[in-house]
Structures are given as C-alpha cells and as structure tokens.
Design a protein around this motif. Structure first.
Motif, PDB file in Angstrom:
ATOM      1  N   THR A   5      41.956  44.501  35.808  1.00  0.00           N
ATOM      2  CA  THR A   5      41.731  45.259  37.035  1.00  0.00           C
ATOM      3  C   THR A   5      40.816  44.469  37.962  1.00  0.00           C
ATOM      4  N   GLY A   6      41.313  44.158  39.134  1.00  0.00           N
ATOM      5  CA  GLY A   6      40.519  43.442  40.122  1.00  0.00           C
ATOM      6  C   GLY A   6      40.497  44.200  41.435  1.00  0.00           C
ATOM      7  N   SER A   7      39.452  44.028  42.205  1.00  0.00           N
ATOM      8  CA  SER A   7      39.360  44.706  43.501  1.00  0.00           C
ATOM      9  C   SER A   7      38.932  43.718  44.579  1.00  0.00           C
ATOM     10  N   CYS A   8      39.467  43.925  45.779  1.00  0.00           N
ATOM     11  CA  CYS A   8      39.125  43.070  46.915  1.00  0.00           C
ATOM     12  C   CYS A   8      37.805  43.529  47.532  1.00  0.00           C
ATOM     13  N   ALA A   9      37.147  42.618  48.225  1.00  0.00           N
ATOM     14  CA  ALA A   9      35.921  42.969  48.939  1.00  0.00           C
ATOM     15  C   ALA A   9      36.249  43.923  50.074  1.00  0.00           C
ATOM     16  N   ASP A  10      35.248  44.623  50.572  1.00  0.00           N
ATOM     17  CA  ASP A  10      35.447  45.586  51.655  1.00  0.00           C
ATOM     18  C   ASP A  10      36.097  44.913  52.859  1.00  0.00           C
ATOM     19  N   GLY A  11      37.119  45.575  53.396  1.00  0.00           N
ATOM     20  CA  GLY A  11      37.800  45.050  54.574  1.00  0.00           C
ATOM     21  C   GLY A  11      38.928  44.091  54.249  1.00  0.00           C
ATOM     22  N   TYR A  12      39.119  43.785  52.951  1.00  0.00           N
ATOM     23  CA  TYR A  12      40.163  42.850  52.535  1.00  0.00           C
ATOM     24  C   TYR A  12      41.292  43.600  51.819  1.00  0.00           C
ATOM     25  N   VAL A  13      42.494  43.049  51.895  1.00  0.00           N
ATOM     26  CA  VAL A  13      43.660  43.635  51.225  1.00  0.00           C
ATOM     27  C   VAL A  13      44.318  42.572  50.355  1.00  0.00           C
ATOM     28  N   CYS A  14      45.013  43.013  49.321  1.00  0.00           N
ATOM     29  CA  CYS A  14      45.684  42.082  48.411  1.00  0.00           C
ATOM     30  C   CYS A  14      47.032  41.676  49.001  1.00  0.00           C
ATOM     31  N   ASN A  15      47.263  40.373  49.065  1.00  0.00           N
ATOM     32  CA  ASN A  15      48.524  39.845  49.573  1.00  0.00           C
ATOM     33  C   ASN A  15      49.033  38.796  48.594  1.00  0.00           C
ATOM     34  N   ILE A  16      50.252  38.981  48.116  1.00  0.00           N
ATOM     35  CA  ILE A  16      50.802  38.122  47.069  1.00  0.00           C
ATOM     36  C   ILE A  16      50.936  36.672  47.510  1.00  0.00           C
ATOM     37  N   ASP A  35      48.681  35.175  49.566  1.00  0.00           N
ATOM     38  CA  ASP A  35      47.374  34.678  49.975  1.00  0.00           C
ATOM     39  C   ASP A  35      46.780  33.808  48.878  1.00  0.00           C
ATOM     40  N   THR A  36      46.364  32.609  49.223  1.00  0.00           N
ATOM     41  CA  THR A  36      45.816  31.686  48.223  1.00  0.00           C
ATOM     42  C   THR A  36      44.487  32.157  47.650  1.00  0.00           C
ATOM     43  N   GLN A  37      43.834  33.132  48.329  1.00  0.00           N
ATOM     44  CA  GLN A  37      42.572  33.682  47.840  1.00  0.00           C
ATOM     45  C   GLN A  37      42.717  35.108  47.336  1.00  0.00           C
ATOM     46  N   ILE A  38      43.957  35.519  47.063  1.00  0.00           N
ATOM     47  CA  ILE A  38      44.308  36.848  46.556  1.00  0.00           C
ATOM     48  C   ILE A  38      44.133  37.920  47.628  1.00  0.00           C
ATOM     49  N   CYS A  39      42.937  38.001  48.211  1.00  0.00           N
ATOM     50  CA  CYS A  39      42.643  39.027  49.204  1.00  0.00           C
ATOM     51  C   CYS A  39      42.431  38.398  50.580  1.00  0.00           C
ATOM     52  N   GLY A  40      43.008  39.010  51.598  1.00  0.00           N
ATOM     53  CA  GLY A  40      42.869  38.523  52.957  1.00  0.00           C
ATOM     54  C   GLY A  40      42.263  39.583  53.851  1.00  0.00           C
ATOM     55  N   THR A  47      40.711  33.410  41.940  1.00  0.00           N
ATOM     56  CA  THR A  47      39.835  34.466  41.421  1.00  0.00           C
ATOM     57  C   THR A  47      38.361  34.194  41.707  1.00  0.00           C
ATOM     58  N   CYS A  48      38.050  32.973  42.136  1.00  0.00           N
ATOM     59  CA  CYS A  48      36.656  32.612  42.396  1.00  0.00           C
ATOM     60  C   CYS A  48      36.293  32.689  43.874  1.00  0.00           C
ATOM     61  N   SER A  49      37.129  33.338  44.646  1.00  0.00           N
ATOM     62  CA  SER A  49      36.894  33.487  46.081  1.00  0.00           C
ATOM     63  C   SER A  49      35.924  34.631  46.343  1.00  0.00           C
ATOM     64  N   ASN A  50      35.169  34.535  47.438  1.00  0.00           N
ATOM     65  CA  ASN A  50      34.248  35.627  47.796  1.00  0.00           C
ATOM     66  C   ASN A  50      34.992  36.827  48.363  1.00  0.00           C
ATOM     67  N   THR A  51      36.311  36.732  48.450  1.00  0.00           N
ATOM     68  CA  THR A  51      37.114  37.880  48.895  1.00  0.00           C
ATOM     69  C   THR A  51      37.350  38.847  47.736  1.00  0.00           C
ATOM     70  N   VAL A  52      37.036  38.403  46.509  1.00  0.00           N
ATOM     71  CA  VAL A  52      37.199  39.234  45.312  1.00  0.00           C
ATOM     72  C   VAL A  52      35.879  39.921  44.992  1.00  0.00           C
ATOM     73  N   ALA A  53      35.911  41.238  44.871  1.00  0.00           N
ATOM     74  CA  ALA A  53      34.684  42.007  44.616  1.00  0.00           C
ATOM     75  C   ALA A  53      34.396  42.161  43.130  1.00  0.00           C
TER      76      ALA A  53
END
Length: 339
Positions: free
Chosen positions: A123-134, A136-141, A323-329
C-alpha cells in the motif's frame, strides 16, 4: 484513396496496424480531456465535461446501459460495449506499469509489483496534491500541473465509503472505561479482552448518569472469568478467551526493516526486497530473505557507491527508483512500513 479490396496484402496490413496503433493510443485514458468535444471519461461507463483549461469539472454523466465510455479521434463517446473494436477507457487501474515497478490502485494510491505483472500485498500513497499515474516516472504527479489520475475517481468514492463504514464498526478500546461506554452507548456489563490470564477476568459496567455515559472496570474474584453470554463471573473459561494471547504478544518481534529476520517472517518468501523510500539512506539498501531450518531469516545489504536498489529489476542501479521520489508519502509491503 484506394478501396480496401484493391489494396495489396502488405499495404492492407500496414493500414490495419496503423489503425490499431491509433486505437491503442487512445484506449484506457482516464480523466484526460479530449479536445474534439471537450469531454473526458470519468469511469468506464461515465463521461465528464471539461472547462476551458482542459480540467475535468462538474458531475459525471452515465452512459446508457450496455454502453462504455471511449475516448478517440471522434471525441469522447458512449459506444456499445459489444461493438467491434470498442473498448472502455479507465482500464489501467490495478495494472502494473511497463517497468513492473508499481500499479495505481486509486487516484492517489499505488502498490508495488516487484518485477512481476501482479500487484503485491503493498500500500502506497501519494503526497498531498499528487495523483498516481501509470506513465509517470515518479509514480505520482502534480494534479495542478496537468497530470491525470490513472484510476477513476468513482472507484475512490466506493473505497472511501467502505473504509468509513469499517472504521465506524470497529470495536472501541477498553483501555478507558468511560470512553468505551460513551462509544457503545449501552447500559450493562461488557468483556474487556480475550487474554485468559488477564483481561478475560475483567469487565466494564456502563451506566447513563445525568445524560453522560460513565464506566467502571471490575475484576472477577478468585479464578473466575467474565462471561459475556451470561453477563457474570463464571468458573469455566469462555470460548472467546485464549491461553496463548500473552505468550504471542511477548515473543513475536515487530516486523520492521531494522529487524531483517522479522521483516522476512512477514514477507514469507525467498528473494530480495526493498528497505525504504529515503533517497539518502534506505533507498541504497535491500534485504535478502531465506528459509533456514524452517525459520525465516534476513540479511541487510547496501548497494556499493552511489547505487540504489531497484525493486523491479532486483539489482543495484544508478537511476533513482520511482519509489524514492518525494512525491511518495508512504509505502508498506506485507504490512511492513518502508521508511
């Protein structure tokens, strides 16, 4: 133009392939506004209007029964589900990306794939204001930056409703008698726990006094146990009580990445697994799990130099993993928090 029946087999094949490429490029798109008619597919069976800035807005509209939402060169349309070549949009949710790193499971949630085509217990969650896009190289955009969520917001509504219902139905804590009684809002006697050596001998008595719920915790005398069915202290051990509760809670190590053996006990699988999401520390580490004499063991390793551990390829690589992007909460794997 040349009629199809007069084309050479090779040219006909090229035309058909070009058509398939055009269709595939538009299929599965969710929440992306189509400039032809300024609409988007809100879900596989719903469409939604877009504003002047190409942002989906307003309430979605349902397609007729038996029709699916399809975004293509003619715009966003509701087409018969059994029509030749027709395929509903919003079909990429819960599917692993091409690198087999992750899959979007909601508009702002995702799960790891660990180099396979199957979603793992993650289970992973994006940072506030970000959405998951398949894609996106950083998972969340950043949604305000034009990145569209791969999954439908309609699915999020269903998930939120289910989660809320489950939370509401959860059993309140018995650590505070008055708080427990305020939660159950019922007069009577209630069991405290299921530990045969401690909490099975206790009960909480709730009462309504001057409009406020109050509670008091009592312990049965001698070697008696509290029976929820009888509502009193009895000599026989109730079926809800366990003699192993205390032993289990004191001998089971918490499964964390700082405890490789416990971590591997949670993984229950031999192989290499990621440690965390911190680009400066844990993203350089990985744990190898193996079964030895019937017990799961783990060994932590650190990639050499400036290399990072890639959970999809299962090797140390120079590129920073998505998974090591700051877009991942946050991120968990088999219930273990990856820091």
């Amino acid at each position: 133009s040349i009629p199809l029946h007069r084309m050479s087999p090779l040219r006909l094949l090229l035309v058909l392939l070009a058509g398939l490429c055009l269709v595939s490029s538009t299929l599965a798109t969710c929440n992306v506004c189509n400039s032809v008619n300024n609409l988007t597919c809100y879900s596989s069976t719903q469409m939604q209007a877009c504003d002047a800035s190409a942002t989906p807005t307003g309430s979605p509209t349902d397609c007729p029964t038996g029709y699916a939402c399809v975004s293509g060169s003619s715009g966003v349309l509701c087409e018969p589900e059994d029509a030749t070549g027709s395929q509903a949009d919003c079909q990429e949710c819960n599917k692993c990306d091409t690198s087999q790193t992750f899959a979007c499971t909601g508009t702002s949630t995702f799960a790891l794939c660990l180099g396979t085509d199957a979603i793992q217990n993650s289970t992973g969650s994006c940072a506030d204001g970000y959405v998951c896009n398949i894609n996106d190289t950083q998972i969340c955009g950043l949604s305000s930056g034009g990145v569209a969520a791969t999954c439908s917001y309609a699915d999020d509504t269903t998930t939120t409703t289910s989660t809320t219902a489950a939370t509401t139905a959860a059993t309140p804590s018995t650590s505070s008698a008055s708080a427990y009684c305020a939660a159950v809002q019922s007069q009577g006697k209630f069991a405290v726990g299921n530990d045969a050596y401690t909490t099975c001998r206790q009960y909480i008595e709730c009462a309504l006094v001057s409009g406020s719920w109050i509670g008091q915790t009592y312990t049965c005398p001698g070697s008696l146990y509290f029976s929820s069915a009888a509502g009193l202290c009895v000599s026989a051990l109730p079926s809800t009580c366990s003699t192993s509760a205390s032993t289990t809670s004191t001998t089971t190590a918490a499964p964390t990445t700082s405890n490789p053996d416990a971590y591997c006990q949670a993984m229950q699988s031999q192989g290499y697994f990621p440690v965390g999401t911190d680009a400066s520390t844990t993203c350089h580490q990985y744990i190898y799990c193996f079964l030895l004499s019937g017990a799961w063991n783990g060994q932590m390793y650190t990639c050499p130099g400036e290399l990072y551990y890639n959970s999809a390829s299962k090797i140390c690589a120079s590129a920073l993993p998505a998974t090591c992007s700051n877009t991942v909460a946050s991120l968990t794997l088999n219930g273990v928090v990856l820091d």
